[in-house]
Design an enzyme around this catalytic site. Structure first.
Site, PDB file in Angstrom:
ATOM      1  N   ASP A  37       0.872  -1.178   0.000  1.00 48.59           N
ATOM      2  CA  ASP A  37       0.000   0.000   0.000  1.00 48.59           C
ATOM      3  C   ASP A  37       0.907   1.225   0.000  1.00 48.59           C
ATOM      4  O   ASP A  37       2.080   1.142   0.384  1.00 48.59           O
ATOM      5  CB  ASP A  37      -0.905  -0.005   1.246  1.00 48.59           C
ATOM      6  CG  ASP A  37      -2.167   0.827   1.042  1.00 48.59           C
ATOM      7  OD1 ASP A  37      -3.244   0.248   0.839  1.00 48.59           O
ATOM      8  OD2 ASP A  37      -2.066   2.081   1.083  1.00 48.59           O
ATOM      9  N   ASP A  56       4.291   2.755  -3.964  1.00 46.09           N
ATOM     10  CA  ASP A  56       3.502   3.786  -4.633  1.00 46.09           C
ATOM     11  C   ASP A  56       3.422   3.352  -6.095  1.00 46.09           C
ATOM     12  O   ASP A  56       4.437   3.347  -6.806  1.00 46.09           O
ATOM     13  CB  ASP A  56       4.222   5.139  -4.483  1.00 46.09           C
ATOM     14  CG  ASP A  56       3.496   6.256  -5.229  1.00 46.09           C
ATOM     15  OD1 ASP A  56       2.607   5.953  -6.053  1.00 46.09           O
ATOM     16  OD2 ASP A  56       3.831   7.437  -4.989  1.00 46.09           O
ATOM     17  N   TYR A 145     -13.992   9.231 -12.288  1.00 43.66           N
ATOM     18  CA  TYR A 145     -13.848   7.835 -11.852  1.00 43.66           C
ATOM     19  C   TYR A 145     -14.256   6.890 -12.986  1.00 43.66           C
ATOM     20  O   TYR A 145     -13.526   5.960 -13.341  1.00 43.66           O
ATOM     21  CB  TYR A 145     -14.745   7.638 -10.637  1.00 43.66           C
ATOM     22  CG  TYR A 145     -14.728   6.259 -10.014  1.00 43.66           C
ATOM     23  CD1 TYR A 145     -13.588   5.774  -9.386  1.00 43.66           C
ATOM     24  CD2 TYR A 145     -15.879   5.464 -10.015  1.00 43.66           C
ATOM     25  CE1 TYR A 145     -13.592   4.526  -8.770  1.00 43.66           C
ATOM     26  CE2 TYR A 145     -15.882   4.226  -9.403  1.00 43.66           C
ATOM     27  CZ  TYR A 145     -14.734   3.769  -8.780  1.00 43.66           C
ATOM     28  OH  TYR A 145     -14.737   2.535  -8.176  1.00 43.66           O
TER      29      TYR A 145
HETATM   30  C1  AKB Z   1     -17.809   3.958  -5.301  1.00 39.89           C
HETATM   31  O1  AKB Z   1     -18.901   4.235  -4.780  1.00 39.89           O
HETATM   32  O2  AKB Z   1     -17.027   4.790  -5.761  1.00 39.89           O
HETATM   33  C2  AKB Z   1     -17.424   2.499  -5.402  1.00 39.89           C
HETATM   34  C3  AKB Z   1     -17.910   1.902  -6.685  1.00 39.89           C
HETATM   35  C4  AKB Z   1     -19.314   1.481  -6.835  1.00 39.89           C
HETATM   36  O3  AKB Z   1     -17.145   1.754  -7.592  1.00 39.89           O
HETATM   37  N1  AKB Z   1     -17.943   1.778  -4.282  1.00 39.89           N
END
Ligand code: AKB
Length: 322
Positions: A37, A56, A145
């Site tokens: 980690d 890292d 994301y």
């Molecule tokens: C998040 O909420 O970012 C994660 C996912 C669903 O990828 N738990």
């Protein structure tokens, strides 16, 4: 008999990593599973009874050193930022999520290691069908994301087709567990609610009462990761990455289920617009037929079984902590 190569888990102190390390060590032996980690473990953390290395993943030499030193044959690359934090820090999210995966894949290519990576329900967007999102469908996420998750799926496909690397992944739903807490996700409410229900009989939820999302209990998710990496390579077609499902519910339904065990539990809502917008852009459920067909995936926990088990284990844990 050939000696089994080691297994490396990055992001091993996180919500998934801490439980995956424990399960892998039970299966392969403590010294064969290297936890790593970017943070140092706190003293006495159960999952790090065995080798731990500070790595890292945005520094290729750090990954390379560990993979060579321990002769790592499989990397579970979990080090990444979750959805809400990634929205707050999109530049860091790109660097960590993409930079970390890219460097991990490069080391895996040099050293002939297999790679698992966690994609997510976040790899879908508002133009994806909301109910039972198909395995192959439109993926136009509107979050950083999600952008990193789609790009990661493609990058893993590329390393597989171009270099023959054994890359495999899962589109994980929200994960519920009583071990290490999640950090900065949109589905974190489904973990927090249990802590607050036991401690205070009350929870203020940051998502709307009717925000329905796909969810899974951690023991199922850990089993899915290990089963996928052990699956017959000839059957693994949709390798990067498989839809995975177990249960789909909204905060009011989870609260209702908790009330079966804690009748005076109350929930109210103070909606966080950022996390609500992320949740609204994700499908409510995923069709995991490909995983069921190609490597016999089957979840064991539904909403009722998960809630019972969570409350039992968490109550004991919180009592032990005092
Ligand atoms: C998040 O909420 O970012 C994660 C996912 C669903 O990828 N738990």
């Amino acid at each position: 008999m050939p000696v089994m190569r080691s297994v490396l888990v990055t992001g091993a102190l996180g919500q998934i990593g801490s439980e995956l390390v424990t399960a892998l060590r039970k299966r392969h032996g403590s010294d064969r599973v290297i936890a790593s980690d970017i943070r140092e473990p706190a003293a006495g953390v159960g999952s790090v009874e065995g080798p731990f290395e500070r790595v890292d993943c945005t520094h290729i030499r750090e990954i390379e050193n560990v993979v060579r030193r321990y002769d790592v044959g499989t990397i579970y690359h979990l080090g990444a930022l979750l959805s809400a934090v990634a929205e707050e820090k999109p530049r860091v999210a790109w660097e960590v999520n993409m930079g970390g995966l890219y460097r991990t894949l490069e080391v895996a290519r040099q050293e002939g290691s297999a790679v698992f990576f966690p994609s997510s329900i976040g790899a879908f967007g508002p133009s994806t069908p909301r109910q039972r999102a198909p395995q192959e469908t439109l993926q136009r996420p509107t979050t950083m994301y999600g952008v990193t998750k789609v790009a990661s799926e493609l990058l893993c496909d590329y390393y597989h087709s171009r270099f023959g690397l054994d890359t495999r992944g899962l589109r994980l739903p929200g994960l519920i567990s009583y071990g290490a807490p999640p950090g900065g996700g949109t589905t974190d409410y489904a973990v927090e609610i249990f802590y607050q229900a036991i401690r205070y009989r009350h929870y203020t939820c940051f998502l709307r009462s009717d925000s329905r999302l796909e969810m899974m209990y951690m023991p199922d998710a850990i089993r899915a990761m290990m089963e996928l990496m052990e699956a017959d390579p000839n059957r693994v077609v949709h390798r990067n990455a498989y839809n995975l499902g177990a249960m789909s519910f909204c905060p009011s339904e989870l609260a209702e289920e908790i009330r079966r065990h804690i009748p005076d539990f109350a929930i109210d809502y103070d909606v966080d617009p950022v996390r609500q917008a992320i949740a609204d852009s994700w499908p409510e459920s995923m069709d995991d037929a490909a995983a069921r067909y190609e490597w016999d995936w089957k979840p064991r926990y539904d909403l009722g079984a998960m809630t019972r088990d969570m409350l039992e284990h968490l109550a004991v844990r919180l009592q032990q902590r005092g």
